[in-house]
Design a protein around this motif. Structure first.
Motif, PDB file in Angstrom:
ATOM      1  N   ASP B 218      71.375  54.899 -53.084  1.00  0.00           N
ATOM      2  CA  ASP B 218      70.132  54.890 -52.607  1.00  0.00           C
ATOM      3  C   ASP B 218      69.598  56.204 -52.429  1.00  0.00           C
ATOM      4  O   ASP B 218      69.875  56.841 -51.477  1.00  0.00           O
ATOM      5  CB  ASP B 218      70.392  54.020 -51.095  1.00  0.00           C
ATOM      6  CG  ASP B 218      68.825  53.725 -50.547  1.00  0.00           C
ATOM      7  OD1 ASP B 218      67.963  54.408 -50.865  1.00  0.00           O
ATOM      8  OD2 ASP B 218      68.698  52.891 -49.874  1.00  0.00           O
ATOM      9  N   ASP B 220      66.820  57.266 -51.324  1.00  0.00           N
ATOM     10  CA  ASP B 220      65.970  57.343 -50.422  1.00  0.00           C
ATOM     11  C   ASP B 220      66.808  57.939 -49.006  1.00  0.00           C
ATOM     12  O   ASP B 220      66.369  58.865 -48.253  1.00  0.00           O
ATOM     13  CB  ASP B 220      65.451  55.984 -49.657  1.00  0.00           C
ATOM     14  CG  ASP B 220      64.378  55.396 -50.340  1.00  0.00           C
ATOM     15  OD1 ASP B 220      63.711  56.376 -51.377  1.00  0.00           O
ATOM     16  OD2 ASP B 220      63.885  54.348 -50.275  1.00  0.00           O
ATOM     17  N   GLU B 223      67.022  61.428 -49.499  1.00  0.00           N
ATOM     18  CA  GLU B 223      65.804  62.448 -49.503  1.00  0.00           C
ATOM     19  C   GLU B 223      65.818  62.391 -47.951  1.00  0.00           C
ATOM     20  O   GLU B 223      65.110  63.347 -47.676  1.00  0.00           O
ATOM     21  CB  GLU B 223      64.405  61.633 -50.300  1.00  0.00           C
ATOM     22  CG  GLU B 223      64.497  61.579 -51.746  1.00  0.00           C
ATOM     23  CD  GLU B 223      63.135  61.894 -52.082  1.00  0.00           C
ATOM     24  OE1 GLU B 223      62.516  62.783 -51.964  1.00  0.00           O
ATOM     25  OE2 GLU B 223      62.768  60.687 -52.970  1.00  0.00           O
ATOM     26  N   ARG B 224      65.899  61.382 -47.066  1.00  0.00           N
ATOM     27  CA  ARG B 224      66.048  61.354 -45.781  1.00  0.00           C
ATOM     28  C   ARG B 224      66.891  62.297 -45.065  1.00  0.00           C
ATOM     29  O   ARG B 224      66.527  63.221 -44.119  1.00  0.00           O
ATOM     30  CB  ARG B 224      66.277  60.276 -45.251  1.00  0.00           C
ATOM     31  CG  ARG B 224      65.102  59.270 -44.376  1.00  0.00           C
ATOM     32  CD  ARG B 224      64.494  59.674 -43.475  1.00  0.00           C
ATOM     33  NE  ARG B 224      65.097  60.283 -42.411  1.00  0.00           N
ATOM     34  CZ  ARG B 224      65.479  59.617 -41.210  1.00  0.00           C
ATOM     35  NH1 ARG B 224      65.345  58.142 -41.587  1.00  0.00           N
ATOM     36  NH2 ARG B 224      66.143  60.023 -40.250  1.00  0.00           N
ATOM     37  N   GLY B 320      59.566  61.832 -57.067  1.00  0.00           N
ATOM     38  CA  GLY B 320      60.403  61.451 -56.040  1.00  0.00           C
ATOM     39  C   GLY B 320      61.901  61.527 -56.933  1.00  0.00           C
ATOM     40  O   GLY B 320      62.048  61.662 -57.868  1.00  0.00           O
ATOM     41  N   GLU B 322      64.308  59.616 -57.244  1.00  0.00           N
ATOM     42  CA  GLU B 322      64.588  58.521 -58.336  1.00  0.00           C
ATOM     43  C   GLU B 322      64.090  58.831 -59.424  1.00  0.00           C
ATOM     44  O   GLU B 322      65.121  58.933 -60.456  1.00  0.00           O
ATOM     45  CB  GLU B 322      63.867  57.263 -57.639  1.00  0.00           C
ATOM     46  CG  GLU B 322      64.194  56.232 -58.254  1.00  0.00           C
ATOM     47  CD  GLU B 322      65.179  55.237 -57.599  1.00  0.00           C
ATOM     48  OE1 GLU B 322      65.087  55.092 -56.474  1.00  0.00           O
ATOM     49  OE2 GLU B 322      66.234  54.785 -58.344  1.00  0.00           O
TER      50      GLU B 322
END
Lengths: 272, 335
Positions: B218, B220, B223-224, B320, B322
């Motif tokens: 994941d 995200d 990135e978080r 992104g 991704e």
């Protein structure tokens, strides 16, 4: 700095065992029922023994009461072993599901954690039956409970448990390299269960030798029972080996543990 | 400044698997003269982490991520190379090492399946020899932070995946390990649960200074949470560094999405380095432009667009992670 500190092994063991028992009792108070199941299962073997001896009178020159004494010793040893180590049977499962990974990232021995993953309550039935049979038979054969005899009996029971345990541990260790050797383990269990409680003298020489030196079934109960029943001369074995039989357990178990340690190095975890 | 807390040098792991011999008596022949295939799952990986870093360890399935983590946590012995975690060789000093680390595998639990969560936390505290008062305080704090209260007395087997995951995180962090390994900690969780877990991880890193190694699919999560990532494929390191720099290198372009007013036509912009994005999936009246911020100023592009068009909305889109990662793997696959 981490807040973790080493704790003694016996304390870790007590923690894990208590947790296993607590988990088992979460399923409701069916302790008595499971115990009864264990006793019934073992009694089938007793009925068989009774049938054989009433038909033939004796086996290898051992009368019924003495065979029952031997049988009780072997069953008690077996109980002493399987109550704390029944989970060795789950090693394949633990490896396959990746559960074994968890044992390796915790500050405790992996074998200890495996053995404490659960308790199998029916094994308490094995132990209880063994003690009852042994006590009754001891009375019938006129066993004299001198301190020496009792000490030897105690050592022999523990030693017998360790002999059986050593065989199981050694074979289980192979699981780290070849998954699923349940067939081999089942075979060893069967041989132990089938022959362990009878006077080996009743069998042909090759079988007797194989059950002494190849798979050390004789050391579980036959040899020490012979010593306690004053039959050491008829055991067809050097007397010192018969008298020293209780020592075989610790020695074999130590060897099996070394094998376990060596095989553990080959653990390759599961796919994910 | 002391040395790195995790050192990995030339790390390699080979798996030897027996192959079944085909043909008559195959089973017996496999047993008597076994043949093996050797697969090199990790092939010369090197990196070093400083204490307090939070690093994303990424790679496609079968890249060697899990195998690396298993060597760092002491589950597997390397075939070659060197691993040192907080000064210890994990597989050689396994139990001492275990007291320095926390491990969470997203796919399986470390908790006692049949016991209430509370008992598992208690057991972990005792097994790791955590001082009683400290254990009580930490348990209370984590119960609050992760919202464990409502299901503390529920057997673990009855917990939902999100609840179980929070319980696992609490258990892993109770002994306050110096290093936390997280393998797919948010897999299969809903957005709220994911957020809660990410918050917890970020706080442990920031406030307690826990070094964290995170593997995940994941992005995200990455990135978080992560400033640095190590990307591996085929058992080798492809990239090791800043997330921001990775984007610059592999996806330098930004996008400006222009929403034209009703009925207005697109007349183009004459700024060097700006082009319409062919890959964009524009809705009617929408135009996506791409440009490299290193050569073209954002303000110039916007001014040029506004000078020639009637516009109702403008948005600037950063690349992104991704897309970046996808591009790297695709490029490697094509090579």
């Amino acid at each position: 700095m981490s807040a973790a500190h080493p704790i003694p092994r016996h304390r870790a063991y007590r923690l894990l065992v208590t947790a296993a028992f607590r988990a088992e009792f979460q399923y409701g108070g069916n302790l008595l029922l499971t115990l009864a199941g264990g006793v019934v299962a073992q009694s089938v073997g007793l009925v068989f023994l009774w049938t054989v001896t009433t038909r033939f009178g004796d086996l290898g020159g051992w009368p019924m009461a003495e065979i029952a004494f031997l049988y009780g010793m072997r069953l008690t040893s077996h109980g002493l072993l399987v109550v704390p180590t029944s989970q060795l049977h789950s090693l394949d499962l633990a490896i396959r599901t990746g559960e074994f990974d968890r044992y390796l990232v915790r500050p405790a021995g992996p074998l200890m954690q495996l053995l404490c993953r659960r308790v199998h309550l029916p094994t308490l039935g094995d132990l209880a039956t063994g003690i009852v049979v042994l006590s009754l038979a001891a009375h019938h054969v006129g066993f004299e409970p001198t301190p020496t005899a009792l000490l030897y009996l105690g050592l022999a029971l523990v030693g017998g448990a360790l002999v059986e345990g050593a065989c199981q541990l050694a074979v289980a260790s192979l699981s780290f390299r070849m998954l699923s050797n349940l067939a081999l383990r089942g075979l060893i269990d069967d041989i132990m269960n089938t022959f362990g409680g009878y006077p080996l003298k009743a069998f042909p020489d090759t079988a007797r030798l194989a059950l002494t030196y190849l798979l050390p079934v004789a050391f579980v109960a036959y040899l020490p029972a012979g010593v306690l029943l004053d039959r050491a001369d008829g055991l067809q074995i050097t007397p010192w080996l018969a008298y020293g039989a209780p020592l075989a357990g610790p020695l074999l178990y130590a060897a099996a543990y070394l094998l376990w340690r060596a095989q553990l190095r080959h653990y390759s975890s599961s796919g994910t | 400044m002391s040395g790195p807390i995790i050192e990995v040098e030339g790390l390699a792991k080979e798996y030897r698997r027996p192959v079944r011999v085909e043909g008559p008596l195959g089973g017996l022949r496999s047993l008597l003269s076994p043949r093996h295939v050797t697969k090199r799952a990790v092939d010369g990986v090197s990196f070093a982490l400083a204490e307090g870093e939070l690093v994303g360890y990424l790679g496609p399935n079968g890249a060697g991520k899990s195998t690396t983590i298993k060597m760092l946590t002491g589950i597997l012995r390397p075939t070659a190379g060197l691993v040192r975690v907080a000064g210890l060789v994990p597989w050689r000093e396994r139990e001492r090492h275990a007291r320095n680390i926390g491990v969470v595998f997203g796919q399986r639990t470390q908790l006692w399946w049949d016991l209430p969560l509370r008992d598992s936390l208690e057991l972990i505290g005792r097994l790791y020899g955590v001082e009683r008062a400290r254990h009580r305080a930490t348990t209370a704090r984590f119960t609050e932070l992760l919202g464990l209260g409502p299901f503390l007395d529920t057997p673990v087997r009855q917990l939902s995946l999100g609840q179980r995951m929070r319980g696992d995180l609490a258990a892993a962090m109770l002994p306050e390990p110096r290093i936390l390994f997280l393998d797919e900690p948010t897999i299969g969780l809903d957005v709220v649960a994911k957020e809660r877990i990410r918050d917890f991880i970020a706080t442990r890193n920031r406030r307690d200074g826990t070094t964290i190694v995170l593997t995940t699919h994941d992005l995200d999560d990455v990135e978080r949470l992560c400033r640095r990532i190590v990307l591996i494929d085929d058992g080798r390191v492809l990239y090791d560094g800043d997330v921001a720099r990775l984007k610059e290198r592999y996806a330098p372009h930004r996008r400006l999405v222009v929403q034209l007013a009703d009925g207005a036509g697109w007349h183009g912009v004459r700024v060097p380095g700006v082009a319409r994005d062919d890959e964009a999936d524009d809705a009617p009246g929408q135009v996506t432009l791409r440009f490299d911020p290193a050569g073209t100023r954002v303000a110039d592009v916007i001014t040029a667009v506004l000078a020639r068009h009637e516009v109702t909305d403008l948005s600037l889109v950063e690349p992104g992670l991704e897309g970046v990662v996808h591009r790297i793997y695709a490029a490697r696959g094509a090579a």
